[in-house]
Design a protein around this motif. Structure first.
Motif, mmCIF file in Angstrom:
data_model
loop_
_atom_site.group_PDB
_atom_site.id
_atom_site.type_symbol
_atom_site.label_atom_id
_atom_site.label_comp_id
_atom_site.label_asym_id
_atom_site.label_seq_id
_atom_site.Cartn_x
_atom_site.Cartn_y
_atom_site.Cartn_z
ATOM 1 N N PRO A 36 -11.010 1.962 3.099
ATOM 2 C CA PRO A 36 -9.948 2.964 3.066
ATOM 3 C C PRO A 36 -9.668 3.631 4.415
ATOM 4 C CG PRO A 36 -11.906 3.791 1.971
ATOM 5 C CD PRO A 36 -12.147 2.343 2.269
ATOM 6 N N GLU A 37 -10.677 3.732 5.279
ATOM 7 C CA GLU A 37 -10.463 4.347 6.588
ATOM 8 C C GLU A 37 -9.467 3.514 7.413
ATOM 9 O OE1 GLU A 37 -13.618 3.308 5.562
ATOM 10 O OE2 GLU A 37 -14.135 5.239 4.684
ATOM 11 N N LEU A 38 -9.637 2.212 7.372
ATOM 12 C CA LEU A 38 -8.722 1.317 8.078
ATOM 13 C C LEU A 38 -7.347 1.339 7.422
ATOM 14 C CD1 LEU A 38 -8.225 -0.837 10.241
ATOM 15 C CD2 LEU A 38 -9.068 -2.529 8.613
ATOM 16 N N THR A 39 -7.317 1.338 6.108
ATOM 17 C CA THR A 39 -6.055 1.349 5.371
ATOM 18 C C THR A 39 -5.246 2.604 5.697
ATOM 19 O OG1 THR A 39 -7.056 0.038 3.624
ATOM 20 C CG2 THR A 39 -5.034 1.211 3.064
ATOM 21 N N LYS A 40 -5.903 3.745 5.834
ATOM 22 C CA LYS A 40 -5.206 4.992 6.189
ATOM 23 C C LYS A 40 -4.491 4.862 7.519
ATOM 24 C CE LYS A 40 -8.218 8.107 3.678
ATOM 25 N NZ LYS A 40 -9.300 9.095 3.760
ATOM 26 N N LYS A 41 -5.081 4.133 8.464
ATOM 27 C CA LYS A 41 -4.466 3.959 9.785
ATOM 28 C C LYS A 41 -3.204 3.099 9.711
ATOM 29 C CE LYS A 41 -8.721 4.663 12.287
ATOM 30 N NZ LYS A 41 -9.726 4.123 13.184
ATOM 31 N N VAL A 42 -3.209 2.125 8.810
ATOM 32 C CA VAL A 42 -2.055 1.221 8.671
ATOM 33 C C VAL A 42 -0.942 1.872 7.847
ATOM 34 C CG1 VAL A 42 -1.322 -1.062 7.876
ATOM 35 C CG2 VAL A 42 -3.567 -0.766 8.899
ATOM 36 N N GLN A 43 -1.305 2.802 6.969
ATOM 37 C CA GLN A 43 -0.383 3.555 6.123
ATOM 38 C C GLN A 43 0.515 2.676 5.244
ATOM 39 O OE1 GLN A 43 1.694 6.060 8.899
ATOM 40 N NE2 GLN A 43 0.089 7.603 8.826
ATOM 41 N N PRO A 44 -0.094 1.921 4.342
ATOM 42 C CA PRO A 44 0.733 1.134 3.413
ATOM 43 C C PRO A 44 1.417 2.076 2.425
ATOM 44 C CG PRO A 44 -1.530 1.088 2.696
ATOM 45 C CD PRO A 44 -1.513 1.812 4.014
ATOM 46 N N PRO A 45 2.461 1.611 1.773
ATOM 47 C CA PRO A 45 3.137 2.454 0.777
ATOM 48 C C PRO A 45 2.201 2.870 -0.363
ATOM 49 C CG PRO A 45 4.475 0.552 1.320
ATOM 50 C CD PRO A 45 3.144 0.349 1.971
ATOM 51 N N ARG A 46 1.375 1.956 -0.859
ATOM 52 C CA ARG A 46 0.438 2.217 -1.951
ATOM 53 C C ARG A 46 -0.755 1.284 -1.823
ATOM 54 N NH1 ARG A 46 4.769 0.877 -3.521
ATOM 55 N NH2 ARG A 46 6.382 2.368 -3.994
ATOM 56 N N ALA A 47 -1.948 1.827 -2.077
ATOM 57 C CA ALA A 47 -3.153 0.991 -2.070
ATOM 58 C C ALA A 47 -4.175 1.569 -3.044
ATOM 59 C CB ALA A 47 -3.762 0.920 -0.670
ATOM 60 N N LEU A 48 -4.996 0.695 -3.573
ATOM 61 C CA LEU A 48 -6.088 1.096 -4.449
ATOM 62 C C LEU A 48 -7.398 0.775 -3.740
ATOM 63 C CD1 LEU A 48 -4.807 -0.360 -7.832
ATOM 64 C CD2 LEU A 48 -4.579 1.974 -6.985
ATOM 65 N N HIS A 49 -8.295 1.750 -3.685
ATOM 66 C CA HIS A 49 -9.597 1.547 -3.059
ATOM 67 C C HIS A 49 -10.609 1.203 -4.137
ATOM 68 C CE1 HIS A 49 -13.444 3.509 -1.404
ATOM 69 N NE2 HIS A 49 -13.384 2.266 -0.982
ATOM 70 N N ILE A 50 -11.315 0.102 -3.923
ATOM 71 C CA ILE A 50 -12.328 -0.328 -4.879
ATOM 72 C C ILE A 50 -13.638 -0.547 -4.138
ATOM 73 C CG2 ILE A 50 -11.805 -2.796 -4.750
ATOM 74 C CD1 ILE A 50 -12.101 -2.671 -7.910
ATOM 75 N N LYS A 51 -14.732 -0.048 -4.714
ATOM 76 C CA LYS A 51 -16.047 -0.168 -4.076
ATOM 77 C C LYS A 51 -16.757 -1.420 -4.584
ATOM 78 C CE LYS A 51 -17.567 4.148 -2.436
ATOM 79 N NZ LYS A 51 -18.682 5.074 -2.415
ATOM 80 N N PHE A 52 -16.235 -2.563 -4.204
ATOM 81 C CA PHE A 52 -16.822 -3.853 -4.508
ATOM 82 C C PHE A 52 -17.097 -4.552 -3.181
ATOM 83 C CE2 PHE A 52 -14.705 -4.709 -8.940
ATOM 84 C CZ PHE A 52 -15.454 -3.677 -9.486
ATOM 85 N N PRO A 53 -17.962 -5.560 -3.175
ATOM 86 C CA PRO A 53 -18.183 -6.317 -1.939
ATOM 87 C C PRO A 53 -16.892 -6.986 -1.464
ATOM 88 C CG PRO A 53 -19.879 -6.832 -3.567
ATOM 89 C CD PRO A 53 -18.829 -6.019 -4.269
ATOM 90 N N LEU A 54 -16.783 -7.147 -0.151
ATOM 91 C CA LEU A 54 -15.609 -7.835 0.394
ATOM 92 C C LEU A 54 -15.474 -9.209 -0.252
ATOM 93 C CD1 LEU A 54 -15.880 -6.996 4.185
ATOM 94 C CD2 LEU A 54 -14.234 -6.096 2.547
ATOM 95 N N GLY A 55 -14.252 -9.567 -0.574
ATOM 96 C CA GLY A 55 -14.000 -10.850 -1.217
ATOM 97 C C GLY A 55 -14.118 -10.822 -2.733
ATOM 98 N N ARG A 56 -14.499 -9.679 -3.275
ATOM 99 C CA ARG A 56 -14.650 -9.546 -4.725
ATOM 100 C C ARG A 56 -13.724 -8.462 -5.262
ATOM 101 N NH1 ARG A 56 -18.374 -12.983 -7.330
ATOM 102 N NH2 ARG A 56 -19.665 -13.876 -5.714
ATOM 103 N N SER A 57 -12.505 -8.454 -4.829
ATOM 104 C CA SER A 57 -11.551 -7.386 -5.156
ATOM 105 C C SER A 57 -11.324 -7.206 -6.648
ATOM 106 C CB SER A 57 -10.208 -7.658 -4.480
ATOM 107 O OG SER A 57 -10.374 -7.697 -3.088
ATOM 108 N N PHE A 58 -11.492 -8.262 -7.414
ATOM 109 C CA PHE A 58 -11.257 -8.173 -8.852
ATOM 110 C C PHE A 58 -12.543 -8.291 -9.660
ATOM 111 C CE2 PHE A 58 -7.199 -9.197 -7.045
ATOM 112 C CZ PHE A 58 -6.357 -8.348 -7.725
ATOM 113 N N GLY A 59 -13.690 -8.143 -8.997
ATOM 114 C CA GLY A 59 -14.958 -8.165 -9.702
ATOM 115 C C GLY A 59 -15.605 -9.527 -9.726
ATOM 116 N N ALA A 60 -16.688 -9.598 -10.459
ATOM 117 C CA ALA A 60 -17.465 -10.836 -10.559
ATOM 118 C C ALA A 60 -16.710 -11.891 -11.369
ATOM 119 C CB ALA A 60 -18.809 -10.537 -11.223
ATOM 120 N N ALA A 61 -17.066 -13.128 -11.135
ATOM 121 C CA ALA A 61 -16.468 -14.234 -11.876
ATOM 122 C C ALA A 61 -16.705 -14.052 -13.372
ATOM 123 C CB ALA A 61 -17.075 -15.555 -11.402
ATOM 124 N N ASN A 62 -15.725 -14.457 -14.144
ATOM 125 C CA ASN A 62 -15.778 -14.421 -15.610
ATOM 126 C C ASN A 62 -15.780 -13.020 -16.211
ATOM 127 O OD1 ASN A 62 -15.864 -17.286 -15.741
ATOM 128 N ND2 ASN A 62 -18.026 -17.200 -15.242
#
Length: 83
Positions: A22-48
């Motif tokens: 989120p710190e980096l995202t704040k600098k870019v200032q997208p119109p809308r973003a959701l911050h999720i505390k998952f490992p990088l590359g796992r934006s939608f959670g674990a498989a299955n």
């Protein structure tokens, strides 16, 4: 991603992204973003984990509709579980 979002929004298409940094995202200032505390590359959670993945997609769709102008980044309540 935020720069692409801005260009797409200029054309009248609403956008939203997921961020792990989120710190980096704040600098870019997208119109809308959701911050999720998952490992990088796992934006939608674990498989299955279809239930969780569906919730995250619904959060994204709802965020496009109900995020206020001043609310650029919304924190999602999900936490990565270590099994």
């Amino acid at each position: 991603m935020g720069l692409i979002q801005k260009a797409v929004e200029k054309e009248g298409i609403a956008t939203i992204s997921i961020t792990h940094l989120p710190e980096l995202t704040k600098k870019v200032q997208p119109p809308r973003a959701l911050h999720i505390k998952f490992p990088l590359g796992r934006s939608f959670g674990a498989a299955n984990r279809v239930d969780l993945q569906r919730k995250i997609v619904m959060d994204m769709l709802n965020g496009i509709i109900d995020m206020e102008e001043e609310e650029k980044i919304r924190k999602l309540p999900y936490r990565w579980r270590r099994d």
